[in-house]
Design a protein around this motif. Structure first.
Motif, mmCIF file in Angstrom:
data_model
loop_
_atom_site.group_PDB
_atom_site.id
_atom_site.type_symbol
_atom_site.label_atom_id
_atom_site.label_comp_id
_atom_site.label_asym_id
_atom_site.label_seq_id
_atom_site.Cartn_x
_atom_site.Cartn_y
_atom_site.Cartn_z
ATOM 1 N N PRO A 1 0.846 -1.202 0.000
ATOM 2 C CA PRO A 1 0.000 0.000 0.000
ATOM 3 C C PRO A 1 0.879 1.248 0.000
ATOM 4 N N GLU A 2 0.379 2.282 -0.616
ATOM 5 C CA GLU A 2 1.190 3.495 -0.752
ATOM 6 C C GLU A 2 1.459 4.135 0.616
ATOM 7 N N ASP A 3 0.486 4.113 1.492
ATOM 8 C CA ASP A 3 0.634 4.677 2.847
ATOM 9 C C ASP A 3 -0.137 3.769 3.801
ATOM 10 N N PRO A 4 0.520 2.740 4.312
ATOM 11 C CA PRO A 4 -0.207 1.738 5.118
ATOM 12 C C PRO A 4 -0.858 2.324 6.375
ATOM 13 N N ASP A 5 -0.261 3.359 6.970
ATOM 14 C CA ASP A 5 -0.917 3.996 8.119
ATOM 15 C C ASP A 5 -2.235 4.640 7.683
ATOM 16 N N ALA A 6 -2.200 5.291 6.537
ATOM 17 C CA ALA A 6 -3.427 5.906 6.025
ATOM 18 C C ALA A 6 -4.463 4.845 5.682
ATOM 19 N N SER A 7 -3.997 3.726 5.130
ATOM 20 C CA SER A 7 -4.922 2.622 4.826
ATOM 21 C C SER A 7 -5.582 2.123 6.107
ATOM 22 N N ALA A 8 -4.780 1.975 7.169
ATOM 23 C CA ALA A 8 -5.326 1.497 8.444
ATOM 24 C C ALA A 8 -6.333 2.500 9.004
ATOM 25 N N ARG A 9 -5.982 3.781 8.917
ATOM 26 C CA ARG A 9 -6.907 4.805 9.438
ATOM 27 C C ARG A 9 -8.211 4.823 8.651
ATOM 28 N N ALA A 10 -8.106 4.681 7.324
ATOM 29 C CA ALA A 10 -9.313 4.723 6.489
ATOM 30 C C ALA A 10 -10.218 3.530 6.779
ATOM 31 N N LEU A 11 -9.617 2.368 6.934
ATOM 32 C CA LEU A 11 -10.428 1.174 7.215
ATOM 33 C C LEU A 11 -11.070 1.293 8.594
ATOM 34 N N ARG A 12 -10.290 1.795 9.549
ATOM 35 C CA ARG A 12 -10.850 1.978 10.899
ATOM 36 C C ARG A 12 -12.024 2.943 10.871
#
Lengths: 362, 362
Positions: free
Chosen positions: B113-124
Motif C-alpha cells: 500500500p502506498e501509505d499503510p498507516d493511512a490505509s489502516a486509518r481509512a479502514l478503521r
C-alpha cells in the motif's frame, strides 16, 4: 479455529534450584495437552542458577559486567557508544549477549540459559512425566532487530513444535508456487505470549491454546535452526565495522590478477572513482587495443601470463622523488578502487621505453 | 485477562475498488469495540489497486519486475545473487521492496500500500462510521530479518493503537529502573494474527480480542514510528556492501591530520596491520621522542601545525624508480590502515638530510 493466550498467574519469584515444572503446574492446573507454554528465559535462567554476582554500582560493576559480557560473547557484531551487539555462543545476535539486570537483585546479572532448547525439552519432559500434560515449550526472550524501532519477544529454545512452518512447494489458488515462505512461527508464538505477559505484572509464563491440536509431537530440532550463521548472513557485521574491515582489506590487498578476465567497465569505474583523489597530473589509462597491449606487456618485467588488462600510470612531470612516492600512493588508491569493483590487480614497473611510471596488471 | 485470536473467514478474493470495510464487516458481524484487526497488506493493496501488469513469464517478466522494483526502491541495502534487500519509500527494509507475486494472477504483481498507516486509518474510520464498531487496525506483511532464519509478520501500518509500548522509567520489583524496553507490540500483534491466518486457508484478516479494553483510542502516530532511519541504524548496509564502501573510502582518503591528537597505540596497530603486506625492506617508524620529532617536522616542507605525530617511511635500498612507486603504494596501504584505526593522515616529503623517503603527518 481460534487461539487463546492465557497468563499463568502466581508463579512468584524464582530462585536457583526451583522446580519450574512444579511451579507452573501448580499455578496452572488448567493446562491441557497441546498447549504451547511461552516461558520467559529469565525464570529458566534463575531456576538453572545462571546468575552472576556483581557489585551493585560504581566502576567495579561496569568492569565486572564487561567481563561477564566477554565470557558470553562468541563474536562482536557491532558497537556504538555503550551498545554492544554480539553473537553469543548459542549463535544468537543480541545486545549485551542477552545479559539482563532487570527483575533481579541489584548485585546479580542474569545470563541466558546455557542451552535453551535443552531447557525447553527438560521442562516439557517434567510436565509430561510428573503432571501428565503434554505441552510444547518455548523459552523466549526480548530481542532488538535492525531497521525497526522497538523490541519483540522471540524464541531461544523450543520443544514439541517445529521452529519453522515451511510453505515452500505449496501452490496458491492462482497456481503460483510459494518459494520462500518459511515462517518462524515460534518467534510469532513467543511474541504472542509477550502480549499478555507484558500487560500483566510479573507473569513469566503465557499459554497459547489452540495452535496445536494435541500432544504427542516430537521435541523436534529446537530453536537452534533459527540461528543463521554469520557466513550465511548478509548483515554479519555492523556497517561501521564492515567499512573498517574494507579499509583494512585495502591496506593489505593481495597481488592479483584474478582468475576471471577483468571487466573493462569495472576498471573504468575504478579509474573514475579515484580521479578526484589522485595528484593533479597523475593519469591512469586502460590500454584497450589488443596489439598495443601485447607489445607493452611484453616490455613489462614480470608480467603475469593470466593478466587480461593493462593499466598504465603516468606520474606528473617533472618527476622528483616525492612525486614518485605520491604517484605510488595513487596507484594504491587505484588498486583499492579496483578491488572495490571486484578487480584484483598487481603493481609492476612500467613498460620499458615509454613515459609511464607504473603498470597495473588486472 | 486473556487474549483470543480469531480468523475472519469467507472474505474471498479481493479486487481493485472493493470495499474492504464492507467485506470484513459482512464476514465478521461479531466484531466488537476494542478488537484489533490484523489485515494482510495484500488485500489492502488489491482493494487500493496497487497492482502492476507484467508478462506471465520469460525474460520480459524479469525485466518488468526489475523496473517495478527500482520504482519502489529508495535505497539498495544489500544484494546477493537474485536477492535484493532495499529500503522502500516508506522506509521499510524488505526483500524485493515487498513486491509479491503470490496469491495474485500470474500477470500481476502486488505492491505494498502506498501509505499503510493511512490505509489502516481509512479502514478503521469506515468500520466505525458505517458499521458502528470501534476497532484498531493493523496492516501487516511478512518480513525477513538478519541473523534468524524464517520470516515473521510485522506491522506496516496501524490506527487505534500505539505502535510501541514504552516501559522506560518503570521500576521493577527489585527497584531497578527499566531503561530500554520499548516493545514493538504491533509487530507482536501482527505475528499473532499470522499464526491463525497461516493455519487457515485464504484468511486475510485475523482479530485479536482482549488486548484493548475498548474503543475510543486515537488513531495515533502509526507504524511509521517503527521505521529506524539508516543514519540511526547500525546495519544500514549489507556487510559486503559496507566493505566495498570501506575500500572505496580507502581509495579516496582525504588528507589529514584530524582535529584530535593521534593515539600512538592506534598508529602502532596500523603499522602492524600492514607489516605483512608492504614490500620487504619498507619500514615505518612512529617517532615518539618529542625533541627528535620537533627537529624533523621542522625539516618537512608543508608540515601542518595541527599534526601531533610523525611517521617516517623508509624505502628498501637501493632505491630505483619502480621501488619508489612501490614504496609510495606502501604509504597508501599504511594510510588506509591508519584510517581504519580512526587516524587521518597526510603524506609529505621526508625531512631533509635523513634516510627516509616519506613522512606521514598524523
Amino acid at each position: 479455529m481460534r487461539l487463546e493466550i492465557l497468563p499463568v498467574i502466581g508463579i512468584g519469584d524464582v530462585a536457583r534450584g526451583d522446580d519450574l515444572a512444579a511451579l507452573i503446574a501448580t499455578a496452572a492446573p488448567w493446562l491441557r495437552d497441546g498447549d504451547v507454554l511461552v516461558v520467559t528465559s529469565k525464570v529458566v535462567s534463575k531456576a538453572e542458577g545462571r546468575l552472576v554476582d556483581v557489585p551493585a554500582d560504581g566502576p567495579e560493576r561496569l568492569t565486572a559486567r564487561d567481563e561477564v559480557l566477554a565470557a558470553e560473547t562468541a563474536r562482536v557484531v557491532a558497537t556504538r557508544g555503550a551498545t554492544r551487539i554480539v553473537q553469543t555462543h548459542h549463535g544468537f545476535v543480541m545486545a549485551s549477549a542477552g545479559i539482563d539486570a532487570s527483575n533481579v537483585e541489584k548485585t546479580r546479572l542474569v545470563l541466558l540459559p546455557e542451552d535453551p532448547d535443552a531447557s525447553a525439552r527438560a521442562l516439557r519432559a517434567a510436565l509430561r512425566e510428573r503432571y501428565d500434560v503434554d505441552v510444547a515449550v518455548i523459552v523466549s526472550d526480548t530481542m532488538g532487530r535492525p531497521w525497526r524501532n522497538g523490541l519483540t519477544d522471540v524464541a531461544l529454545g523450543v520443544a514439541g513444535l517445529p521452529a519453522i512452518r515451511d510453505h515452500r512447494g505449496e501452490i496458491d489458488p492462482y497456481g503460483n508456487e510459494l518459494h520462500v515462505t518459511q515462517m518462524a512461527v515460534v518467534d510469532e508464538l513467543a511474541g504472542a505470549g509477550e502480549l499478555i505477559k507484558g500487560k500483566c505484572d510479573q507473569v513469566p509464563v503465557a499459554v497459547v491454546r489452540g495452535y496445536l491440536t494435541g500432544g504427542g509431537a516430537a521435541d523436534g530440532p529446537g530453536a537452534r535452526m533459527l540461528v543463521r550463521d554469520a557466513e550465511q548472513d548478509l548483515f554479519s557485521l555492523g556497517t561501521a565495522e564492515a567499512k573498517v574491515a574494507g579499509m583494512l582489506a585495502a591496506a593489505t590487498l593481495d597481488d592479483g590478477p584474478g582468475p576471471e578476465p577483468a571487466d573493462p567497465a569495472a576498471v573504468r569505474r575504478a579509474i573514475d572513482a579515484v580521479a578526484g583523489a589522485v595528484a593533479s597530473g597523475t593519469v591512469f589509462t586502460l590500454v584497450t587495443d589488443a596489439e598495443t597491449r601485447a607489445v607493452m606487456t611484453a616490455a613489462v618485467p614480470g608480467w603475469p601470463a593470466t593478466a587480461t588488462g593493462l593499466i598504465l600510470g603516468e606520474a606528473p612531470t617533472p618527476v622528483s622523488q616525492p612525486d614518485l612516492v605520491r604517484f605510488g600512493a595513487d596507484t594504491q588508491r587505484l588498486r583499492s578502487a579496483l578491488a572495490a569493483h571486484g578487480v584484483p590487480s598487481l603493481l609492476l614497473p612500467p613498460p620499458t621505453g615509454g613515459t609511464a611510471s607504473a603498470a597495473l596488471a588486472v
